[in-house]
Design a protein around this motif. Sequence first.
Motif, PDB file in Angstrom:
ATOM      1  N   THR A   1       0.787  -1.131  -0.163  1.00 55.02           N
ATOM      2  CA  THR A   1      -0.080  -0.147   0.106  1.00 55.02           C
ATOM      3  C   THR A   1       0.954   1.329  -0.036  1.00 55.02           C
ATOM      4  OG1 THR A   1      -1.748  -1.013   1.157  1.00 55.02           O
ATOM      5  CG2 THR A   1      -1.855   1.130   1.214  1.00 55.02           C
TER       6      THR A   1
ATOM      7  N   ALA B   1       2.153   2.042  -3.510  1.00 57.19           N
ATOM      8  CA  ALA B   1       1.254   2.509  -4.361  1.00 57.19           C
ATOM      9  C   ALA B   1       1.012   4.007  -3.687  1.00 57.19           C
ATOM     10  CB  ALA B   1      -0.097   1.823  -4.199  1.00 57.19           C
TER      11      ALA B   1
ATOM     12  N   ALA C   1       0.902   7.566  -5.897  1.00 53.91           N
ATOM     13  CA  ALA C   1      -0.491   8.158  -5.858  1.00 53.91           C
ATOM     14  C   ALA C   1      -0.022   9.693  -5.354  1.00 53.91           C
ATOM     15  CB  ALA C   1      -1.610   7.826  -4.877  1.00 53.91           C
TER      16      ALA C   1
ATOM     17  N   ILE D   1      -6.772  10.333  -8.989  1.00 56.13           N
ATOM     18  CA  ILE D   1      -6.464   8.771  -8.950  1.00 56.13           C
ATOM     19  C   ILE D   1      -7.768   7.887  -8.317  1.00 56.13           C
ATOM     20  CG2 ILE D   1      -5.319   7.115  -7.324  1.00 56.13           C
ATOM     21  CD1 ILE D   1      -3.114   8.844  -8.313  1.00 56.13           C
TER      22      ILE D   1
ATOM     23  N   TRP E   1      -8.489   4.467  -6.710  1.00 52.02           N
ATOM     24  CA  TRP E   1      -8.037   3.263  -5.836  1.00 52.02           C
ATOM     25  C   TRP E   1      -9.196   2.151  -5.701  1.00 52.02           C
ATOM     26  CZ3 TRP E   1      -2.983   4.122  -2.942  1.00 52.02           C
ATOM     27  CH2 TRP E   1      -2.646   2.906  -2.376  1.00 52.02           C
TER      28      TRP E   1
ATOM     29  N   CYS F   1     -10.864  -1.251  -4.635  1.00 58.39           N
ATOM     30  CA  CYS F   1     -10.529  -2.127  -3.600  1.00 58.39           C
ATOM     31  C   CYS F   1     -11.935  -3.275  -3.843  1.00 58.39           C
ATOM     32  CB  CYS F   1     -10.883  -1.596  -2.262  1.00 58.39           C
ATOM     33  SG  CYS F   1      -9.543  -0.532  -1.856  1.00 58.39           S
TER      34      CYS F   1
ATOM     35  N   HIS G   1      -8.990   2.136   3.929  1.00 63.64           N
ATOM     36  CA  HIS G   1      -8.142   2.819   3.158  1.00 63.64           C
ATOM     37  C   HIS G   1      -8.516   4.569   3.321  1.00 63.64           C
ATOM     38  CE1 HIS G   1      -5.351  -0.128   2.125  1.00 63.64           C
ATOM     39  NE2 HIS G   1      -5.934  -0.351   0.917  1.00 63.64           N
TER      40      HIS G   1
ATOM     41  N   LEU H   1      -8.258  11.917  -4.437  1.00 65.28           N
ATOM     42  CA  LEU H   1      -8.048  10.228  -4.547  1.00 65.28           C
ATOM     43  C   LEU H   1      -9.344   9.915  -4.311  1.00 65.28           C
ATOM     44  CD1 LEU H   1      -6.499   7.848  -4.366  1.00 65.28           C
ATOM     45  CD2 LEU H   1      -5.857   8.287  -1.948  1.00 65.28           C
TER      46      LEU H   1
ATOM     47  N   VAL I   1     -11.174   6.326  -3.588  1.00 67.53           N
ATOM     48  CA  VAL I   1     -11.052   5.197  -2.970  1.00 67.53           C
ATOM     49  C   VAL I   1     -12.566   4.556  -2.813  1.00 67.53           C
ATOM     50  CG1 VAL I   1     -11.038   5.889  -0.683  1.00 67.53           C
ATOM     51  CG2 VAL I   1     -10.039   3.865  -1.387  1.00 67.53           C
TER      52      VAL I   1
ATOM     53  N   ILE J   1      -5.166   2.369  -9.482  1.00 68.81           N
ATOM     54  CA  ILE J   1      -4.682   1.540  -8.597  1.00 68.81           C
ATOM     55  C   ILE J   1      -5.749   0.488  -8.231  1.00 68.81           C
ATOM     56  CG2 ILE J   1      -3.457   1.051  -6.258  1.00 68.81           C
ATOM     57  CD1 ILE J   1      -2.418   4.268  -6.505  1.00 68.81           C
TER      58      ILE J   1
ATOM     59  N   ASP K   1      -6.420  -2.730  -6.068  1.00 69.83           N
ATOM     60  CA  ASP K   1      -5.860  -3.368  -4.733  1.00 69.83           C
ATOM     61  C   ASP K   1      -6.365  -4.760  -4.614  1.00 69.83           C
ATOM     62  OD1 ASP K   1      -4.600  -3.517  -2.277  1.00 69.83           O
ATOM     63  OD2 ASP K   1      -5.465  -1.528  -1.523  1.00 69.83           O
TER      64      ASP K   1
END
Length: 836
Positions: A415, A418, A422, A432, A434, A436, A445, A475, A477, A494, A496
């Motif tokens: 993590t 990454a 980021a 970004i 991300w 999951c 996260h 970002l 997520v 990204i 994960d």
Amino acid sequence: MLPSGFITLRVLDFLRGKKGFFHLDVDNLKVLYELRTFGVFAGRADRVQFFAFREQAVILGKRIPLRKLELGRNSRIRLTDLSQILVSLGWERVDFAEDVGQFAIRGGVLDMVFENMALRFVLDGDVIEDVKEFSPYTQISISRSDGIFILLPDPEGEMGEEIQISASGISPNPPFLGDFKKAVDYAREMREKGYRVVFFGNPVRSALFKDTRVEVRAGNLYEGFVDILDRTVYIGEWEVLGAEPTYSKLKVQKVPIKTPRYLDIGDFVVHEDYGVGVFVGLERRMGTEMMAIQYKNGKVFVPVYKSHKISKYVGPEGYEPEISSLYSTSWKAEKIKALEEASEIAREIVNIIFERKTPRGFSYPPVEGEREFWATFPYEETEDQKRAIGDVLRDLEGPYVMDRLIVGEVSFGKTEVALRAAFRVLSHGRSIIWLCPSTLLAYQHYLNFKERLENFGIPVYMVSRLKREMGDFGLFVGTHALLNLKLENLGLVIIDEEQHFGVLQKEKFKRLNPKVDYLYLSATPIPRTLGLGLEGLIDVSHIRTPPPGRLPVETYVEPWNEERVKEAIEREISRDGQVFYVYNRIEKLGEIYENLRKLLPGIHMAVLHGRMKKSEMREIMDRFSKNQIKVLISTAIIEAGLDFRNANTIIIDSPEILGLAQIHQLRGRVGRWNRQAYAYLFYRDLRSENAKKRLGYILMYSSTEGYKLALRDLEIRGMGEILGVKQHGQVKRMGFKLYLKLIKRALGFRFDYEEEIEGAYIPEDYIKSPDKRVEYYIRLAEAELEEEVEAIYNEMVDIFGEPPHEVERLIEYHIKRVRGLLPPSPHQSFSLPHSI
């Protein structure tokens, strides 16, 4: 009680300019580990015989008479006499020394694994010619050493000089509770009062203290202090983190593993020319060593130097291939079909490479504030982490779109790698995504990233069942919902725990965003990604070094037993820890909850699964993170990357219903700090042979060997798909490894090296173990670069001594073979052969 940091610094003052061994009447692990961070060899008196030092040694605990024995270049020792002494002191003689207290003698090579190092002594007769440090994990030498002294308990030996410690005007620092901001504020406050402030820890932390005139030095302390008389404050990085010492074995250095490097007798193998057979062992014939393969109507003996024509059969789970008949035309016909399929797949690979390795049109150079952000990482980066971070940042600085897989064991720091990428992309004004696999991981996260990034003015949003926020930049997520998100300035995606996402999902997203960089994180990559990574067709970075002090999870596989469940939970609760209890069927969780409440009354428990309301899930996760829930009973929903340092026991009920990668991921939920963790796998129905294999591999490989488990998973489940979701018919018949070889042949590799040579093998009197010889034959056969062959040769010389001429001939053969290969490059132009 005096702070450990005070004792350590006083010992360092005492040792200045002195040589020999000294005694400290303190039995304190904190002092022991602190001294080692300053380069002082420190050990406990009750284990002094497993300890080595160079110029200075500090023995903690009971004062005993010791004899000093020098083992350095030009020292004279008789291996038979030393062997007897070591065995009498509790050392164990083995073929390969891997654990503390083991030693091995192979010809003129002596290996010893001490608590603080592993050393290899190369002798000529009774004289030590060379001394090297080696890795117990790989058995390979790491660097040359100056030699050492070992201390042997001996009634007629000498007593070490006593180190006296006295104190006045000493007071402890306030608790920082893992908060570096508190430490920085405290340092600033003490500077304003006229105190000098010294911080011991990672030099990268200097960025945090840049405005406070704090001295940052190498070393570390668990307990800092204020020296009132000297008007100096000493702070340790471990102290700020709230770390506690854990007695652990020597930290080992790991190396890349390409494939399982051995064959067992009885394994199915595929010979390119003869088809599927059974490996029945090594045999000496016609003055050389041969691999014997049993077919329906006879045996084939393959000279070991031609083992590159053999591959271990890897196919679908539960499928047993049909053994081929010699002299039949059916294998040739099947191979022609496979070559035709391979040609189509090769064209698709070329298309993907062309699509992904196109110029981005801009790059991401280093940015202001980057090092300050790095300094907020609360741990010291491992060497593997540093390499992976370097790989990723170089990709971003380069002209091509990044498409990289980070393979890292659970809790080894993927993590953070990454997050560094980021931060770079976000600082250039691009957003970004991300992605999951679960709302729980996304939520954790989200909380962590928000804390790290918002101090730098970077917004963090969450898009999932638990929370939905949106903005124009930042970002983002979340879970699958992010795949439908449209962002104009998207720079990096990204993914994960990439093994949880389907091939089509990822390919569709890539086609919609062709100029975006991609980074995948996984401990156990999906077969397609792993297969392409193994064959060098995508960029892969490996993180195999555990964080300092990290211990493998102790794993137990047993029949389900109520008393053992009770014992495991009570053991963890008694040290104020927390427990995961996993059963992967929602309908039975309520029953398990009631049974555990009766079994363990008074212990706070809760149930968690994916069908709960999002508010309930969030509340339970928050209470568990605050240690208000002691036992969390859940489905495998917790497998994806959750990080709770205080949870260090996991009970998996009915592991036989789970996949190998899933079990490994679940085991990785514990042992994420420096406390010994435990995994109990209680099975109820173990009739399936593949379930037995899975649990066997979980025991064989530790919690820090997920990449090996992913490779083993290939053997159990096979590679149902290579490139997309299409099932390629000939994979089952050819086996995955030969099939990939055919694809690579279509891509331009040449494998047809047919030179005959005599006497090219590994003699039994050089390497006694047949398994070890088979391992080297396969590794040499799989080598595709001259450097790989040379590395294997150097490894043999390192571990077993100078090789005989038969080995030299074997190495020469493989060097000639690999020189004929044509490895493709992602940046070159491909032209597929018209006929293959």
